[in-house]
Design a protein around this motif. Structure first.
Motif, PDB file in Angstrom:
ATOM      1  N   UNK A  33     -86.693 -27.550 -43.220  1.00  0.00           N
ATOM      2  CA  UNK A  33     -87.287 -27.708 -44.542  1.00  0.00           C
ATOM      3  C   UNK A  33     -88.221 -26.537 -44.833  1.00  0.00           C
ATOM      4  N   UNK A  34     -88.697 -26.488 -46.054  1.00  0.00           N
ATOM      5  CA  UNK A  34     -89.720 -25.527 -46.449  1.00  0.00           C
ATOM      6  C   UNK A  34     -90.829 -26.298 -47.153  1.00  0.00           C
ATOM      7  N   UNK A  35     -92.075 -25.955 -46.852  1.00  0.00           N
ATOM      8  CA  UNK A  35     -93.214 -26.671 -47.413  1.00  0.00           C
ATOM      9  C   UNK A  35     -94.198 -25.693 -48.041  1.00  0.00           C
ATOM     10  N   UNK A  36     -94.692 -26.032 -49.214  1.00  0.00           N
ATOM     11  CA  UNK A  36     -95.627 -25.171 -49.939  1.00  0.00           C
ATOM     12  C   UNK A  36     -97.061 -25.540 -49.595  1.00  0.00           C
ATOM     13  N   UNK A  46     -95.965 -32.259 -55.006  1.00  0.00           N
ATOM     14  CA  UNK A  46     -97.255 -32.195 -54.333  1.00  0.00           C
ATOM     15  C   UNK A  46     -97.252 -30.964 -53.450  1.00  0.00           C
ATOM     16  N   UNK A  47     -98.407 -30.358 -53.270  1.00  0.00           N
ATOM     17  CA  UNK A  47     -98.541 -29.206 -52.400  1.00  0.00           C
ATOM     18  C   UNK A  47     -99.710 -29.451 -51.468  1.00  0.00           C
ATOM     19  N   UNK A  76     -94.194 -22.363 -56.276  1.00  0.00           N
ATOM     20  CA  UNK A  76     -93.993 -22.844 -54.904  1.00  0.00           C
ATOM     21  C   UNK A  76     -92.882 -23.870 -54.828  1.00  0.00           C
ATOM     22  N   UNK A  77     -92.845 -24.763 -55.811  1.00  0.00           N
ATOM     23  CA  UNK A  77     -91.791 -25.777 -55.864  1.00  0.00           C
ATOM     24  C   UNK A  77     -90.423 -25.129 -56.026  1.00  0.00           C
ATOM     25  N   UNK A 116     -99.314 -19.072 -53.309  1.00  0.00           N
ATOM     26  CA  UNK A 116     -98.980 -20.239 -52.514  1.00  0.00           C
ATOM     27  C   UNK A 116     -98.118 -19.762 -51.358  1.00  0.00           C
ATOM     28  N   UNK A 117     -98.311 -20.358 -50.191  1.00  0.00           N
ATOM     29  CA  UNK A 117     -97.517 -19.974 -49.025  1.00  0.00           C
ATOM     30  C   UNK A 117     -96.435 -21.023 -48.810  1.00  0.00           C
TER      31      UNK A 117
END
Length: 284
Positions: free
Chosen positions: A120-123, A45-46, A83-84, A133-134
């Motif tokens: 963490x890193x989130x898209x 999910x983004x 992004x994933x 996508x950031x």
């Protein structure tokens, strides 16, 4: 793995309790439908602010406190997968062990503050820029340098070799972003970046050469690239810094995506393939 609750991704920590919105658009993230990546058998999910669309012709900018990476994909339809892939690399135990909590260049530490590693890193989809996508580093107050991490990923891919590197099969570029601002406030953001990376006066050493590189990804407003580059270069006033468009020691990256302008200062920009990832040949 991405786990994005319908929460305050677009709210700064010290402002979340106030429940204030910065735009007329509702900014509460919502869940996206789960998509399946048939090549990896994973779901993901983004995040995206509710009520917004990546095709919005008048999109609001991303929040100014974000730092991370602007990610592009080899095929437009694979931007979510890209992004994933980047969030997965940043979340790997051994990658974080090697790059997230070690002695690193001083640019990773803000003066007067304690170094804060990322968790963490989130898209996040970029409003108005459907081809990007950031990937944001969390927590927002982390002091890790995105340039350092992006270079590490590119160099790791180079070591493995294009045929053997499969971690970013859908990713084309991973562009580091130190700071974000509304597109038309690019000069205000540039001044902050210049003050950080081009302090004056420089007392010793040979002149440091630099260049400004501008690029657009579905911008809300089409700025004149040459004018933007000149305006930002003019902010570097100390004579010990010299413009060199051919072989600069430092490159000021200026990227406009949707309604946002993103900036960072990098070294070895061309040697790092301009942050293109050399991965195994992609097939749809």
């Amino acid at each position: 793995m991405l786990s994005l609750e319908p929460r305050d991704l677009f709210s700064k920590p010290d402002e979340r309790a106030k429940k204030k919105q910065r735009h007329t658009h509702p900014l509460t993230p919502r869940r996206f439908p789960v998509h399946s990546d048939m090549s990896t058998k994973r779901t993901f999910k983004i995040a995206m602010p509710e009520g917004l669309d990546t095709h919005d012709t008048s999109p609001p900018p991303l929040p100014s406190w974000l730092k991370g990476f602007l990610v592009t994909s080899k095929a437009p339809s694979d931007v979510r997968r890209a992004g994933l892939e980047v969030t997965n690399i940043l979340g790997e135990f051994f990658f974080k062990l090697a790059y997230d909590d070690v002695d690193v260049p001083a640019s990773m530490v803000k003066p007067g503050t304690t170094e804060v590693p990322y968790d963490t890193a989130e898209a996040i989809l970029v409003p108005g820029s459907p081809g990007t996508v950031f990937v944001a580093l969390r927590p927002d107050e982390c002091t890790v340098d995105p340039v350092f991490l992006a270079a590490a990923i590119v160099e790791e891919a180079d070591k493995v070799g294009a045929e053997g590197w499969t971690k970013t099969a859908h990713t084309q570029r991973i562009i580091p972003v130190e700071a974000v601002a509304p597109e038309m406030e690019y000069l205000t953001l540039a001044k902050k970046i210049v003050d950080t990376h081009f302090p004056a006066p420089r007392v010793t050493g040979n002149p440091v050469t630099f260049a400004v590189r501008y690029e657009e990804h579905s911008p809300a407003v089409h700025l004149r690239g040459t004018e933007v580059c000149k305006n930002i270069a003019d902010l570097v006033t100390d004579p010990s810094y010299k413009v060199d468009l051919e072989h600069p020691m430092r490159t000021i990256l200026v990227i406009v995506a949707g309604g946002s302008v993103m900036m960072s200062v990098v070294e070895r920009y061309d040697k790092l393939h301009r942050f293109h990832i050399h991965s195994k040949t992609y097939t749809a």
